[in-house]
Design an enzyme around this catalytic site. Structure first.
Site, PDB file in Angstrom:
ATOM      1  N   GLU A   1     -15.484   1.611 -15.444  1.00 14.98           N
ATOM      2  CA  GLU A   1     -16.010   1.242 -14.202  1.00 14.98           C
ATOM      3  C   GLU A   1     -16.380  -0.233 -14.172  1.00 14.98           C
ATOM      4  OE1 GLU A   1     -18.723   3.450 -12.076  1.00 14.98           O
ATOM      5  OE2 GLU A   1     -17.141   5.214 -12.145  1.00 14.98           O
TER       6      GLU A   1
ATOM      7  N   GLY B   1       3.475   3.606  -4.561  1.00 10.64           N
ATOM      8  CA  GLY B   1       3.630   4.238  -5.770  1.00 10.64           C
ATOM      9  C   GLY B   1       3.334   3.238  -7.041  1.00 10.64           C
TER      10      GLY B   1
ATOM     11  N   HIS C   1      -7.191   9.286  -7.804  1.00  5.57           N
ATOM     12  CA  HIS C   1      -6.797   8.654  -8.770  1.00  5.57           C
ATOM     13  C   HIS C   1      -7.042   9.228 -10.093  1.00  5.57           C
ATOM     14  CE1 HIS C   1      -5.027   4.351  -7.457  1.00  5.57           C
ATOM     15  NE2 HIS C   1      -5.498   5.093  -6.529  1.00  5.57           N
ATOM     16  N   ARG C   2      -8.470   9.474 -10.188  1.00  2.00           N
ATOM     17  CA  ARG C   2      -8.833  10.428 -11.241  1.00  2.00           C
ATOM     18  C   ARG C   2      -8.284  11.636 -11.702  1.00  2.00           C
ATOM     19  NH1 ARG C   2     -15.567  10.015  -9.564  1.00  2.00           N
ATOM     20  NH2 ARG C   2     -15.889   7.975 -10.315  1.00  2.00           N
TER      21      ARG C   2
ATOM     22  N   THR D   1     -11.630  -1.161 -11.070  1.00  2.00           N
ATOM     23  CA  THR D   1     -12.256  -2.141 -10.536  1.00  2.00           C
ATOM     24  C   THR D   1     -13.203  -1.643  -9.148  1.00  2.00           C
ATOM     25  OG1 THR D   1     -10.488  -2.766  -8.913  1.00  2.00           O
ATOM     26  CG2 THR D   1     -10.760  -3.823 -11.162  1.00  2.00           C
TER      27      THR D   1
ATOM     28  N   ALA E   1       0.944  -1.076  -0.111  1.00  2.00           N
ATOM     29  CA  ALA E   1       0.094   0.099   0.147  1.00  2.00           C
ATOM     30  C   ALA E   1       0.677   1.451  -0.149  1.00  2.00           C
ATOM     31  CB  ALA E   1      -0.865  -0.172   1.257  1.00  2.00           C
TER      32      ALA E   1
END
Length: 190
Positions: free
Chosen positions: A65, A15, A53-54, A36, A12
């Site tokens: 998605e 990177g 993330h977006r 996902t 986690a």
């Protein structure tokens, strides 16, 4: 026609998603991001992760998605005659989405995913996967099932991917260049 399967794995916050995104950008192909995760507007912390993330994705990338039907999405996008780059983020989330499935059903879903990769005609598929088995054995059955299923999936993908990257401590290491592929596991107990 050339196909390429890439696996990016690590712990986690290492990177790994950013590394996979850089590889996708460098592919020179149109990028389709296969997310996902399930959106949950009642979980602001999870929504914040998705939003981060977006924001990193290029505007030219397409996002789909795909919380469950990953194999079908891979086949649809890689057999259409367009040499694209699929970025699947993440396999841990996908496994978690399917954790309620019994072992025989999960086994069939896993085989379907591996088979979908054999059906890829051209393009690149980059998988992001979490490493979860580096700690203690989870004390509860669902946690052990998640760890075992994800570990088996990562090992199976690692056997067919080239290259396989380990991202840890903010560094990406090409395991394919310095390691050897193990033979297939004889049991899921490894």
């Amino acid at each position: 026609m050339v196909k390429r399967i890439i696996l990016v794995t690590g712990p986690a916050r290492s990177g790994k998603s950013e590394w996979a995104e850089l590889l996708a950008e460098q592919s020179g192909k149109p990028v389709i991001y296969l997310a996902t995760s399930h959106l949950d507007p009642d979980d602001p912390e999870w929504q914040g992760r998705i939003d981060r993330h977006r924001k990193r994705r290029l505007a030219s990338w397409t996002t789909q998605e795909v919380p469950l039907e990953l194999s079908a999405a891979i086949l649809q996008e890689t057999t259409s005659g367009n040499a694209c780059c699929l970025l699947v983020d993440s396999l841990g989330t996908w496994v978690a989405n399917l954790l309620a499935e019994d072992d025989p059903t999960w086994g069939a879903i896993l085989e379907e995913l591996i088979e979908s990769l054999r059906g890829v005609k051209e393009g690149t598929v980059i998988f992001v996967a979490e490493e979860t088995g580096w700690g203690v054995v989870p004390a509860y059955p669902m946690g052990r099932s998640f760890r075992d299923r994800l570990g088996d999936l990562v090992r199976r993908l690692g056997a067919i991917a080239d290259p396989v990257y380990l991202v840890t401590g903010g560094h990406a290491v090409n395991l394919s260049a310095i390691g050897s592929v193990l033979p297939p596991s004889k049991t899921l107990e490894d």
